[in-house]
Design a protein around this motif. Sequence first.
Motif, PDB file in Angstrom:
ATOM      1  N   TYR A 135      15.782  -9.408 -10.560  1.00  0.00           N
ATOM      2  CA  TYR A 135      15.019  -9.557 -11.799  1.00  0.00           C
ATOM      3  C   TYR A 135      15.380  -8.440 -12.787  1.00  0.00           C
ATOM      4  N   GLN A 136      15.482  -7.197 -12.276  1.00  0.00           N
ATOM      5  CA  GLN A 136      15.831  -6.087 -13.159  1.00  0.00           C
ATOM      6  C   GLN A 136      17.225  -6.288 -13.739  1.00  0.00           C
ATOM      7  N   GLY A 137      18.122  -6.860 -12.951  1.00  0.00           N
ATOM      8  CA  GLY A 137      19.486  -7.090 -13.415  1.00  0.00           C
ATOM      9  C   GLY A 137      19.608  -8.139 -14.500  1.00  0.00           C
ATOM     10  N   LYS A 138      18.617  -8.998 -14.641  1.00  0.00           N
ATOM     11  CA  LYS A 138      18.716 -10.058 -15.651  1.00  0.00           C
ATOM     12  C   LYS A 138      17.920  -9.784 -16.927  1.00  0.00           C
ATOM     13  N   THR A 139      17.316  -8.605 -17.026  1.00  0.00           N
ATOM     14  CA  THR A 139      16.566  -8.282 -18.245  1.00  0.00           C
ATOM     15  C   THR A 139      16.958  -6.905 -18.775  1.00  0.00           C
ATOM     16  N   ASP A 140      16.811  -6.724 -20.082  1.00  0.00           N
ATOM     17  CA  ASP A 140      17.084  -5.426 -20.694  1.00  0.00           C
ATOM     18  C   ASP A 140      15.873  -4.501 -20.624  1.00  0.00           C
ATOM     19  N   ARG A 141      14.698  -5.053 -20.409  1.00  0.00           N
ATOM     20  CA  ARG A 141      13.518  -4.191 -20.341  1.00  0.00           C
ATOM     21  C   ARG A 141      13.456  -3.502 -18.984  1.00  0.00           C
ATOM     22  N   GLU A 142      12.885  -2.325 -18.966  1.00  0.00           N
ATOM     23  CA  GLU A 142      12.670  -1.651 -17.691  1.00  0.00           C
ATOM     24  C   GLU A 142      11.406  -2.235 -17.080  1.00  0.00           C
ATOM     25  N   ILE A 143      11.547  -2.820 -15.915  1.00  0.00           N
ATOM     26  CA  ILE A 143      10.399  -3.451 -15.261  1.00  0.00           C
ATOM     27  C   ILE A 143       9.445  -2.369 -14.766  1.00  0.00           C
ATOM     28  N   PRO A 144       8.193  -2.431 -15.201  1.00  0.00           N
ATOM     29  CA  PRO A 144       7.220  -1.417 -14.775  1.00  0.00           C
ATOM     30  C   PRO A 144       6.737  -1.611 -13.345  1.00  0.00           C
ATOM     31  N   VAL A 145       6.510  -0.497 -12.688  1.00  0.00           N
ATOM     32  CA  VAL A 145       5.797  -0.469 -11.418  1.00  0.00           C
ATOM     33  C   VAL A 145       4.401   0.031 -11.753  1.00  0.00           C
ATOM     34  N   VAL A 146       3.396  -0.650 -11.228  1.00  0.00           N
ATOM     35  CA  VAL A 146       2.006  -0.349 -11.560  1.00  0.00           C
ATOM     36  C   VAL A 146       1.280   0.155 -10.317  1.00  0.00           C
ATOM     37  N   VAL A 147       0.579   1.259 -10.490  1.00  0.00           N
ATOM     38  CA  VAL A 147      -0.217   1.858  -9.426  1.00  0.00           C
ATOM     39  C   VAL A 147      -1.677   1.517  -9.695  1.00  0.00           C
ATOM     40  N   LEU A 148      -2.314   0.910  -8.698  1.00  0.00           N
ATOM     41  CA  LEU A 148      -3.727   0.537  -8.800  1.00  0.00           C
ATOM     42  C   LEU A 148      -4.523   1.515  -7.943  1.00  0.00           C
ATOM     43  N   GLU A 149      -5.190   2.424  -8.626  1.00  0.00           N
ATOM     44  CA  GLU A 149      -5.931   3.490  -7.943  1.00  0.00           C
ATOM     45  C   GLU A 149      -7.400   3.127  -7.808  1.00  0.00           C
ATOM     46  N   PRO A 150      -8.014   3.456  -6.673  1.00  0.00           N
ATOM     47  CA  PRO A 150      -9.441   3.180  -6.536  1.00  0.00           C
ATOM     48  C   PRO A 150     -10.222   3.839  -7.663  1.00  0.00           C
ATOM     49  N   ARG A 151     -11.150   3.096  -8.237  1.00  0.00           N
ATOM     50  CA  ARG A 151     -11.979   3.658  -9.296  1.00  0.00           C
ATOM     51  C   ARG A 151     -13.033   4.554  -8.667  1.00  0.00           C
ATOM     52  N   ARG A 152     -13.121   5.739  -9.144  1.00  0.00           N
ATOM     53  CA  ARG A 152     -14.034   6.740  -8.590  1.00  0.00           C
ATOM     54  C   ARG A 152     -15.350   6.737  -9.329  1.00  0.00           C
TER      55      ARG A 152
ATOM     56  N   ARG B  25       0.862  -1.193   0.000  1.00  0.00           N
ATOM     57  CA  ARG B  25       0.000   0.000   0.000  1.00  0.00           C
ATOM     58  C   ARG B  25       0.893   1.237   0.000  1.00  0.00           C
ATOM     59  N   ASP B  26       0.435   2.265  -0.690  1.00  0.00           N
ATOM     60  CA  ASP B  26       1.064   3.582  -0.640  1.00  0.00           C
ATOM     61  C   ASP B  26      -0.083   4.578  -0.566  1.00  0.00           C
ATOM     62  N   GLY B  27      -0.440   4.958   0.655  1.00  0.00           N
ATOM     63  CA  GLY B  27      -1.621   5.792   0.831  1.00  0.00           C
ATOM     64  C   GLY B  27      -2.861   5.005   0.467  1.00  0.00           C
ATOM     65  N   ASP B  28      -3.669   5.564  -0.449  1.00  0.00           N
ATOM     66  CA  ASP B  28      -4.912   4.877  -0.825  1.00  0.00           C
ATOM     67  C   ASP B  28      -4.776   4.028  -2.085  1.00  0.00           C
ATOM     68  N   VAL B  29      -3.543   3.832  -2.562  1.00  0.00           N
ATOM     69  CA  VAL B  29      -3.331   3.004  -3.750  1.00  0.00           C
ATOM     70  C   VAL B  29      -2.588   1.720  -3.382  1.00  0.00           C
ATOM     71  N   HIS B  30      -2.718   0.736  -4.255  1.00  0.00           N
ATOM     72  CA  HIS B  30      -1.963  -0.509  -4.150  1.00  0.00           C
ATOM     73  C   HIS B  30      -0.897  -0.463  -5.250  1.00  0.00           C
ATOM     74  N   VAL B  31       0.281  -0.956  -4.927  1.00  0.00           N
ATOM     75  CA  VAL B  31       1.404  -0.920  -5.859  1.00  0.00           C
ATOM     76  C   VAL B  31       1.851  -2.357  -6.138  1.00  0.00           C
ATOM     77  N   VAL B  32       2.060  -2.679  -7.417  1.00  0.00           N
ATOM     78  CA  VAL B  32       2.539  -3.995  -7.836  1.00  0.00           C
ATOM     79  C   VAL B  32       3.650  -3.795  -8.865  1.00  0.00           C
ATOM     80  N   VAL B  33       4.409  -4.862  -9.110  1.00  0.00           N
ATOM     81  CA  VAL B  33       5.536  -4.795 -10.036  1.00  0.00           C
ATOM     82  C   VAL B  33       5.333  -5.823 -11.135  1.00  0.00           C
ATOM     83  N   ALA B  34       5.464  -5.405 -12.384  1.00  0.00           N
ATOM     84  CA  ALA B  34       5.294  -6.289 -13.543  1.00  0.00           C
ATOM     85  C   ALA B  34       6.634  -6.925 -13.898  1.00  0.00           C
ATOM     86  N   SER B  35       7.159  -7.721 -12.977  1.00  0.00           N
ATOM     87  CA  SER B  35       8.525  -8.244 -13.136  1.00  0.00           C
ATOM     88  C   SER B  35       8.611  -9.449 -14.067  1.00  0.00           C
ATOM     89  N   ASN B  36       7.625 -10.323 -14.022  1.00  0.00           N
ATOM     90  CA  ASN B  36       7.659 -11.576 -14.772  1.00  0.00           C
ATOM     91  C   ASN B  36       8.958 -12.332 -14.490  1.00  0.00           C
TER      92      ASN B  36
END
Length: 134
Positions: free
Chosen positions: A117-134, A49-60
């Motif tokens: 995980y970031q060290g083993k891939t050339d892609r920039e791993i995205p961080v995803v913010v899941l915001e409450p739908r208003r 959690r970061d305030g009122d959002v949930h944070v996840v990482v698209a690492s695969n």
Amino acid sequence: MLYGKEHVKRYQETGGAEGHDWNGATVLLLTTTGRRSGEPYTTPVIYQRDGDVHVVVASNGGEPKDPDWYLNLLADPDAEIQVGPDRHRVTARTAEPEEKPQLWGLMTRIWPDYDAYQGKTDREIPVVVLEPRR
């Protein structure tokens, strides 16, 4: 150890009593809409959690390709999460460059393998913010 479809099944059956706490991390269930099929797909994902959002990482796991759930969110950012017994409708967005370092640090504190995980891939791993739908 719970993984994949079995993780989803046990989490849903127990309202998160089994599966929310996993290997020292916290997990939510993320349900996206398939970008090709239009069908719902549910994936267990480590979160913080970061305030009122949930944070996840698209690492695969550091694979060269983004995970399917992230590609689904790019096509349709409206999703649902289950955190323990509670379900929430959310809108996903990729973290902006200026906010990513702080959110990355938040996530690596609970799951240090993200740095590896970031060290083993050339892609920039995205961080995803899941915001409450208003």
